[in-house]
Design a protein around this motif. Structure first.
Motif, short mmCIF file in Angstrom:
data_model
loop_
_atom_site.label_atom_id
_atom_site.label_comp_id
_atom_site.label_asym_id
_atom_site.label_seq_id
_atom_site.Cartn_x
_atom_site.Cartn_y
_atom_site.Cartn_z
N SER A 1 0.82 -1.19 0.00
CA SER A 1 0.00 0.00 0.00
C SER A 1 0.86 1.25 0.00
CB SER A 1 -0.97 0.00 1.18
OG SER A 1 -0.30 -0.20 2.36
N LEU A 2 2.05 1.19 0.64
CA LEU A 2 2.94 2.35 0.62
C LEU A 2 3.47 2.59 -0.79
CD1 LEU A 2 5.29 2.58 3.72
CD2 LEU A 2 3.77 4.29 2.80
N LEU A 3 3.74 1.51 -1.50
CA LEU A 3 4.24 1.66 -2.87
C LEU A 3 3.19 2.33 -3.75
CD1 LEU A 3 6.19 -1.63 -3.54
CD2 LEU A 3 7.04 0.66 -3.08
N LEU A 4 1.94 1.84 -3.63
CA LEU A 4 0.86 2.44 -4.41
C LEU A 4 0.71 3.91 -4.05
CD1 LEU A 4 -1.98 -0.20 -4.40
CD2 LEU A 4 -0.58 0.57 -6.29
N LEU A 5 0.86 4.18 -2.76
CA LEU A 5 0.74 5.55 -2.27
C LEU A 5 1.81 6.43 -2.90
CD1 LEU A 5 -1.37 6.26 -0.27
CD2 LEU A 5 0.36 6.30 1.48
N GLY A 6 3.04 5.87 -3.01
CA GLY A 6 4.13 6.63 -3.61
C GLY A 6 3.81 6.98 -5.05
N LEU A 7 3.26 5.99 -5.77
CA LEU A 7 2.90 6.22 -7.17
C LEU A 7 1.83 7.31 -7.27
CD1 LEU A 7 4.10 4.71 -9.47
CD2 LEU A 7 2.07 3.27 -9.57
N SER A 8 0.84 7.17 -6.39
CA SER A 8 -0.26 8.13 -6.40
C SER A 8 0.25 9.54 -6.09
CB SER A 8 -1.30 7.70 -5.36
OG SER A 8 -2.14 8.74 -5.03
N LEU A 9 1.12 9.65 -5.08
CA LEU A 9 1.65 10.96 -4.70
C LEU A 9 2.50 11.55 -5.82
CD1 LEU A 9 2.90 11.25 -1.03
CD2 LEU A 9 1.48 12.82 -2.30
N ALA A 10 3.27 10.66 -6.51
CA ALA A 10 4.12 11.16 -7.59
C ALA A 10 3.27 11.76 -8.70
CB ALA A 10 4.97 10.03 -8.13
N LEU A 11 2.18 11.05 -9.05
CA LEU A 11 1.27 11.57 -10.07
C LEU A 11 0.66 12.88 -9.61
CD1 LEU A 11 -0.91 8.71 -11.53
CD2 LEU A 11 0.14 10.59 -12.77
N LEU A 12 0.27 12.86 -8.34
CA LEU A 12 -0.42 14.02 -7.79
C LEU A 12 0.48 15.23 -7.74
CD1 LEU A 12 -3.21 14.47 -6.53
CD2 LEU A 12 -2.09 14.40 -4.35
N SER A 13 1.78 15.00 -7.46
CA SER A 13 2.65 16.17 -7.35
C SER A 13 2.79 16.87 -8.69
CB SER A 13 4.01 15.83 -6.78
OG SER A 13 4.26 14.49 -6.80
N LEU A 14 2.66 16.11 -9.79
CA LEU A 14 2.68 16.76 -11.10
C LEU A 14 1.49 17.70 -11.24
CD1 LEU A 14 3.64 13.80 -13.44
CD2 LEU A 14 5.08 15.67 -12.68
N ALA B 1 1.96 20.67 -8.53
CA ALA B 1 3.00 21.65 -8.85
C ALA B 1 2.86 22.20 -10.26
CB ALA B 1 4.37 21.02 -8.66
N GLY B 2 1.84 21.72 -11.00
CA GLY B 2 1.62 22.26 -12.34
C GLY B 2 2.75 22.00 -13.29
N ARG B 3 3.23 20.74 -13.33
CA ARG B 3 4.30 20.40 -14.26
C ARG B 3 3.73 19.66 -15.45
NH1 ARG B 3 7.97 23.75 -12.79
NH2 ARG B 3 9.20 22.74 -14.42
N LEU B 4 4.55 19.48 -16.47
CA LEU B 4 4.12 18.70 -17.63
C LEU B 4 3.83 17.27 -17.20
CD1 LEU B 4 6.55 19.94 -20.39
CD2 LEU B 4 4.08 20.02 -20.46
N PRO B 5 2.88 16.57 -17.76
CA PRO B 5 2.01 16.94 -18.87
C PRO B 5 0.76 17.73 -18.44
CG PRO B 5 1.56 14.71 -18.23
CD PRO B 5 2.61 15.21 -17.30
#
Lengths: 319, 742
Positions: free
Chosen positions: A178-191, A194-198
């Protein structure tokens, strides 16, 4: 002592923000084989803007002047409240609750949204609308991230979560689905956050494609400097949050020996540089999405966080 | 409190409100020039009565009653073994909480009304009815028996029905050719819809309470307290469903909320602040908490899950239609539904955590784990109720101030008020930030507490039935989206109303008047200060509120929220048995420290302020950049519907989206019959969004009407032989009853 550390950390965070942006721009330019502006260019821009005489639109009110200060304060506050560089030991009362930080991000968005409407300009309102819509997309996901952390680590306080991750060791963090999934989710969310590409192209010069930047259009001088600085801090915050949650061992901690801490202080810029390099590479191979298409990554992040919560509940139930 | 003093104050307060009502309603009837005086007398009496009610609430908050006071038996010896009707008063902490809120808010609204009612038609009657409404509301909270409670509820319905006539009566006085027929239809719908919904609610509540009274063998709430319904799950479920449906209608819970935005915007804005700011919650949550936690104490496992799901849907629907509303009063009415949902989430969580099955499964240590968590959820709900009262009534009164100055509440006409109405705008902005749940104001604290209660409730629910966790996940999802949408809604509303440039010349013309007079300004500032205070001292407020769950739940000690007034912290055990403080997995704790938070925001804010402060040269004012064209504020500013387009566009029919307004098809098509509840809400020119809940209610209602018509047509056939047949049947039945009864 704690207060002195938080103060130092916060000031360092505020000072380091433009550096991350400068580094990112430099790396991106080099990756795309362009001539790069020097890494310290953002500082020069800020200094120039801060010296300029502010020009207010005739239709603007006092909100126009104070909103950038609020935005800046909200994005700078995590540096003072949450662990960025230094991890306080266990049991130290802290105020870096993740739900509070989510509310601070929302407050910054609200101030931006109001600032965009204040001048009554055509593009400002457009930018406000998009900023507030992005807030709707990110807020539930961030709450689910907090929920999953509350399930796994019994707290939503960031320093306690990081402490728990620190103690769990690499196996306890990377072998936890669940922590791994959370990391993925947070990484997507930070884009998105923070308003980064894409999601958003921060280098865009077309008003119609801008999100938050459309609000900057009416701004100039010191107020614009604050908004730009705040944007840099937002990026720095999401990067350090991701790093510190999932690689907490690189944080300076009271439990480390002195020499290790000294090494980690030196390692801090290296760590940021690595993360920035990954982001620069990612941005170089991405194209901007349409506004409506943002729903896909946002909903993916939300779904991942919900699955992480379900896994955490299932784990509790079975053990 | 000595009983003599108690009688004196209650009597005085009742007399104030009754006399205020009488002066307002009747005095001006006889003498036209007494109208002004009648209004002022009624408002002064309302303030006096409200002050006395506040005093009562404060006294009983400190020292609540332990047993009910019987004032007088009213009617005894009723036939058929009906229990006696007697006046019983009982003020425990829950009642004192509502008394305090009603008293304080009624004083503030009365102070405000002096200005708002000036130059209004029917001002004396509104002032009088306001007295009666407040009386019914606070009396409903202190009574301790079925009859009086239902009587008060019914009085409130009747008085409020009168108030919803307000806009309609104003339209009647205007030139009939000038009045927009749609506007008139909406005003008519307001006072026709309200009594229907409200009475449906009252009927269901009556059914629930009468069922309880039959089992308890008495109409007094004392008899119903501690009623063990454990052996009769069917009865308990029936009472629960009836009470939830009835009080849900009164309180605007999800599927049956449409009357809230239909009726309330057509009442006077002053009373609107009291009714939607507070009374809608007092008339639902007060009794709901009593029935759920006092009368039906062993709670079934699925009640909480049902209430939680309802709460999520309520929050989401409320904020969604607040975004699509076109005028300020409707938007705020819709948004009240959202806040009711958040409060309901806390109640649902408390139900889930105090369900009997859950307590049984935990065994010995049950009360040590589950009940503190349940009381945490209840405190979150009550805190949000308190906060919502502060910021929602503030926003309504700001709306009233805007209406008072400009005469307009339509969102797409206002704009740029911040330049000329600084006090109204400042307080409106404070209310908007508070309602969006942002620090450091009060909305944030209760939303944080609600979320933390959900997090703390986490897997404990899974102990009983793991899939019950789905209800927690669902409610968190819906609340999360609702929080985000609330920020969007209030950025939109505040931006449209206050910021930018005026969209209409009449708004621009109103700017000459200047800001509101001192009585209005004082009220607004006091409420804004309440929003700030409730946000800055969360530890103290939550510590005070923690006393209420100790009356409702079988708790030994109230949950502790820390000793510092500015820090809200709690630790709840998650494991049965003794848990050491160092055992991280055994407890769940959270901490909201306001001072470090303020320092963390304040320090960079000071830095930013210092950096951006103007030096040497003066700030220059330049024209707005509009791409070279002349600035046209009505056309160049973003409209509310465009602002929220990404949110509502998916509920618009694809066919309608492609169809141009005023196109060929619209002309040739015959006008559809006007529905009872219009469910296609106009959002901008030619654009409409659907309201599926209204559609559903409309469908159910027309189905019921069709059945009633068919049955009625058959029953009232018009044939004399049929009626003689009825007489014959009745005669036989009476004879049978008479014979069998002996």
């Amino acid at each position: 002592m704690m207060i002195a550390y938080s103060l130092l950390q916060g000031l360092l965070f505020v000072a380091a923000g433009p550096l991350v942006v400068g580094l990112l721009r430099w790396l991106k330019a080099r990756l795309q084989r362009r001539q790069a502006a020097p890494v310290i260019q953002p500082y020069r821009d800020l200094a120039k803007l801060l010296r300029k005489q502010p020009v207010m639109p005739a239709t603007a009110s006092a909100l126009y002047r104070y909103a950038p200060i609020v935005v800046f304060a909200c994005y700078a506050a995590p540096g003072f409240l949450a662990p960025v560089l230094y991890l306080p030991g266990e049991g130290v009362p802290s105020s870096g609750d993740l739900v509070i930080l989510v509310a601070l991000l929302a407050l910054a968005r609200m101030a931006m949204g109001l600032a965009g409407m204040d001048a009554g300009a055509p593009f400002g309102g457009l930018g406000s609308s998009r900023e507030m819509f992005l807030n709707v997309l990110t807020e539930p996901t961030l709450l689910f991230v907090a929920y999953a952390l509350a399930l796994l680590r019994r707290t939503t306080d960031l320093s306690a979560v990081m402490n728990a991750n620190w103690q769990a060791g690499p196996l306890g963090v990377y072998a936890e689905p669940s922590l791994l999934l959370l990391g993925l989710s947070l990484a997507l969310l930070s884009l998105v956050e923070a308003g980064r590409l894409p999601i958003d192209n921060p280098a865009s010069h077309l008003e119609l494609t801008m999100y938050g930047k459309a609000i900057h259009l009416e701004y100039g001088g010191p107020q614009l400097a604050l908004l730009e600085w705040a944007e840099a801090l937002r990026l720095t915050f999401v990067i350090t949050l991701l790093l510190n949650l999932f690689v907490p061992w690189l944080l300076i901690s009271a439990e480390n020996p002195q020499w290790l801490n000294a090494l980690l202080v030196l390692l801090f810029p290296v760590k940021l540089m690595m993360a920035t390099a990954i982001l620069a590479f990612w941005e170089s191979i991405q194209a901007k999405m349409r506004l409506r298409a943002i729903l896909t990554p946002a909903l993916t992040a939300l779904t991942l966080a919900v699955i992480a919560v379900m896994l955490a509940i299932a784990k509790r139930y079975m053990l | 409190m000595a009983s003599f003093e108690f009688y004196l104050i209650v009597g005085l307060a009742v007399a104030c409100h009754l006399f205020g009502g009488a002066t307002g309603v009747f005095l001006a009837r006889f003498m036209r020039r007494w109208r002004e005086m009648g209004t002022h007398m009624a408002l002064t009496l309302a303030m006096l009565g409200g002050g006395l009610v506040t005093y009562l609430g404060a006294r009983f908050w400190q020292d609540p009653m332990t047993e009910a006071l019987t004032v007088a038996p009213l009617i005894t010896g009723l036939p058929g073994g009906f229990p006696d009707i007697r006046i019983e008063l009982f003020v425990d902490r829950l009642a004192a909480f509502f008394l305090l809120l009603i008293g304080l808010l009624s004083v503030l609204v009365a102070l405000y009304s002096y200005v708002w009612l000036r130059n209004k038609r029917e001002k004396n009657r509104i002032a009088g009815m306001y007295n009666l409404f407040v009386l019914a509301a606070w009396f409903m909270v202190v009574v301790n028996d079925l009859y009086l409670f239902l009587g008060c509820l019914e009085c409130m319905t009747l008085v409020f029905t009168f108030l919803t006539l307000y806009r309609h009566n104003l339209l009647l006085l205007e030139d009939p050719d000038q009045v927009d027929p749609e506007e008139r239809a909406a005003a008519e719908r307001a006072f026709k819809t309200y009594p229907v919904f409200s009475h449906a609610g009252v009927i269901l509540v009556t059914a629930a309470l009468v069922l309880l009274a039959i089992v308890a063998g008495g109409a007094s709430f004392d008899a119903m307290r501690g009623l063990a319904l454990e052996g009769q799950p069917g009865l308990a479920n029936a009472v629960f469903l009836l009470a939830l449906a009835g009080l849900g209608i009164k309180g605007g819970f999800a599927p049956v909320h449409p009357w809230v935005p239909i009726s309330h915007p057509y009442s006077p804005t002053t009373t609107h602040a009291l009714t939607l700011g507070l009374i809608i919650k007092a008339s639902s949550f007060y009794m709901l908490l009593r029935i759920l936690f006092e009368f039906l104490s062993p709670v079934a496992w699925w009640w909480g899950a049902l209430v939680l799901l309802l709460a999520g849907v309520t929050a989401l629907v409320g904020v969604f239609y607040a975004i699509t509303s076109r005028d300020l009063k409707t938007a705020l009415s819709n948004h009240t539904v959202e806040n009711v949902g958040i409060i309901l989430a806390g109640v649902g969580l408390a139900l889930l955590l105090s369900s009997s099955e859950y307590l049984d499964s935990l065994g010995q240590g049950a009360s040590r784990i589950a009940l503190p968590l349940a009381s945490l959820a209840l405190v979150a709900a009550l805190y949000h109720l308190l906060n919502h009262t502060a910021f929602k009534s503030l926003l309504y009164l700001c709306t009233g101030a805007i209406e008072n100055r400009t005469g307009i509440v339509d969102l797409d006409k206002l704009g740029g008020l911040v330049h000329r109405f600084p006090w109204t705008s400042l307080t409106f902005l404070i209310g908007a930030v508070a309602i969006a749940g942002l620090p450091p104001l009060n909305g944030f604290v209760s939303e944080w507490l609600t979320l933390q209660a959900v997090f703390a409730g986490q897997d404990l629910v899974a102990v009983v039935r793991p899939w019950l966790a789905v209800s927690l996940i669902a409610v968190l999802l819906m609340l999360g989206i609702a929080f985000g949408l609330t920020a969007l809604a209030f950025a939109k509303i505040a931006g449209e109303v206050l910021l930018g440039a005026p969209r209409r010349p009449e708004v621009k013309a109103a700017e000459k008047q200047g800001d509101v007079p001192w009585r209005m300004r004082t009220t607004l500032l006091l409420l804004a200060a309440a929003c700030l205070g409730l946000g800055l001292f969360p530890g103290w407020v939550a510590g005070q509120l923690a006393a209420i769950p100790t009356d409702l739940l079988p708790l030994d000690n109230a949950i502790s929220f820390g000793s510092s007034p500015t820090t809200l912290e709690f630790v709840v055990p998650l494991k049965p048995g003794e848990v050491e403080a160092s055992d991280q997995a055994g407890t769940y704790g959270a901490r909201l420290a306001v001072l470090p938070l303020l320092a963390g925001i304040g320090l960079p804010a000071a830095l930013g302020w210092a950096a951006s402060r103007r030096r040497r040269r003066r700030r220059r004012v330049g024209p707005l950049w509009t791409g070279g064209a002349d600035y046209r504020p009505e056309a160049m500013q973003i409209s509310g519907s465009a602002f929220s387009y990404m949110v509502w566009s998916w509920l618009e029919k694809q066919k309608e989206r492609n169809q141009k307004p005023g196109g060929k098809r619209a002309e040739t098509e015959a006008p559809a019959p006007r529905p009872w509840l219009p469910w296609r809400l106009p959002i901008s020119e030619g654009r409409r969004v659907r309201e599926p809940f209204r559609q559903g209610i409309e469908a159910v209602a027309s189905w019921l009407v069709a059945i009633a018509e068919r049955f009625g047509n058959w029953f009232q056939g018009g044939d004399i032989r049929q009626y003689l047949g009825y007489l014959f049947v009745i005669f036989i039945v009476v004879l049978l009853v008479a014979v069998l009864w002996r």
